[in-house]
Design a protein around this motif. Structure first.
Motif, PDB file in Angstrom:
ATOM      1  N   HIS A 114       0.828  -1.202   0.000  1.00  0.00           N
ATOM      2  CA  HIS A 114       0.000   0.000   0.000  1.00  0.00           C
ATOM      3  C   HIS A 114       0.869   1.261   0.000  1.00  0.00           C
ATOM      4  O   HIS A 114       0.645   2.198  -0.766  1.00  0.00           O
ATOM      5  CB  HIS A 114      -0.937   0.012   1.202  1.00  0.00           C
ATOM      6  N   HIS A 153      -1.930  -5.864  -5.179  1.00  0.00           N
ATOM      7  CA  HIS A 153      -2.224  -5.395  -3.819  1.00  0.00           C
ATOM      8  C   HIS A 153      -3.737  -5.426  -3.566  1.00  0.00           C
ATOM      9  O   HIS A 153      -4.198  -5.925  -2.535  1.00  0.00           O
ATOM     10  CB  HIS A 153      -1.657  -3.986  -3.638  1.00  0.00           C
ATOM     11  N   CYS A 159      -6.891  -5.018   1.559  1.00  0.00           N
ATOM     12  CA  CYS A 159      -6.492  -3.756   2.206  1.00  0.00           C
ATOM     13  C   CYS A 159      -7.717  -2.902   2.515  1.00  0.00           C
ATOM     14  O   CYS A 159      -8.541  -2.640   1.654  1.00  0.00           O
ATOM     15  CB  CYS A 159      -5.548  -2.997   1.281  1.00  0.00           C
ATOM     16  N   LEU A 161      -7.673   0.237   3.383  1.00  0.00           N
ATOM     17  CA  LEU A 161      -7.417   1.659   3.187  1.00  0.00           C
ATOM     18  C   LEU A 161      -7.965   2.130   1.841  1.00  0.00           C
ATOM     19  O   LEU A 161      -8.317   1.340   0.974  1.00  0.00           O
ATOM     20  CB  LEU A 161      -5.915   1.927   3.263  1.00  0.00           C
ATOM     21  N   HIS A 163      -7.917   3.835  -1.899  1.00  0.00           N
ATOM     22  CA  HIS A 163      -6.992   3.780  -3.038  1.00  0.00           C
ATOM     23  C   HIS A 163      -7.451   4.766  -4.101  1.00  0.00           C
ATOM     24  O   HIS A 163      -8.634   4.886  -4.356  1.00  0.00           O
ATOM     25  CB  HIS A 163      -6.956   2.361  -3.603  1.00  0.00           C
TER      26      HIS A 163
HETATM   27 ZN   LIG Z   1      -4.070  -0.518   0.084  1.00  0.00          ZN
END
Ligand SMILES: [Zn+2]
Length: 168
Positions: A114, A153, A159, A161, A163
Motif C-alpha cells: 500500500h 495489492h 487492504c 485503506l 486507493h
Molecule cells: Zn491498500
C-alpha cells in the motif's frame, strides 16, 4: 496498520530522489541517483512478493554507495533489510552479509504494498509522466509496473485503506 509504517519517494532535484522508510522505532533515508531505474526496481521488487519467489533484491545507486534492499516474504509478512555497500560499481555482486545493515523491519505485505503504491502515485500526481522524465532523465515513470503492483495489492492484500483509482 500504516500508522507504524511510512514510506516516501520524492524527486528532490534533477536526477535525484529522496527515499525515506520508517517504522515506529527508526527511519532510513537515502538520496538515490538516476543512474538506475530506481523507482521501477522498487515497484517490481515489491510486486515480486506477490509471486512464487519469496526473496526480492534491488539496489539503489547513491553514487558511489549502494543501498541494497532485501525483501523476504514470510507468510503475510515481509522482512525488510537495507544494506549499505561502499561502492555500487564494485560491490553489486557481493553477498548481502558483507553490507552493513542500515535498517530493518518486519511489516505486513499489505502495508508495504500500500505504501509503495501510494508513494509512486504521489510522484505521478505531482509531476506527471512528462515532468517525471524531465527530472529522472534516463527512465520514464514506471506506469505499467505501478498498475501491476496496485492490481496485486488490491487482489491479494484485503487492504482496508483508500486507493486512488483515478490514476493509471
Ligand atoms: Zn491498500
Amino acid at each position: 496498520m500504516t500508522g507504524d509504517f511510512q514510506f516516501s519517494w520524492e524527486l528532490s532535484g534533477s536526477g535525484w530522489a529522496t527515499c525515506r522508510i520508517a517504522d515506529r522505532s527508526s527511519e532510513h533515508k537515502s538520496i538515490v541517483s538516476y543512474c538506475t531505474d530506481a523507482l521501477a526496481d522498487l515497484v517490481d521488487g515489491v510486486t515480486g512478493l506477490y509471486g512464487p519467489t519469496s526473496t526480492q533484491r534491488f539496489s539503489f545507486d547513491l553514487e558511489p554507495a549502494e543501498d541494497r534492499w532485501v525483501l523476504r516474504g514470510r507468510g503475510s509478512d515481509v522482512d525488510i533489510a537495507i544494506r549499505r555497500f561502499p561502492d555500487m560499481s564494485t560491490c553489486f555482486d557481493a553477498p548481502d552479509e558483507e553490507g552493513a545493515l542500515s535498517w530493518s523491519s518486519t511489516q505486513p505485505r499489505g502495508a508495504l504494498g500500500h505504501a509503495v503504491v501510494e508513494a509512486a502515485q504521489g510522484v505521478l500526481r505531482q509531476h506527471g509522466e512528462e515532468g517525471y522524465l524531465a527530472k529522472w532523465v534516463r527512465y520514464p515513470f514506471p506506469v505499467a509496473a505501478l498498475q501491476e503492483l496496485r492490481r496485486l495489492h488490491l487482489r491479494d492484500d484485503d487492504c482496508p485503506l483508500e486507493h486512488d483509482l483515478s490514476l493509471p
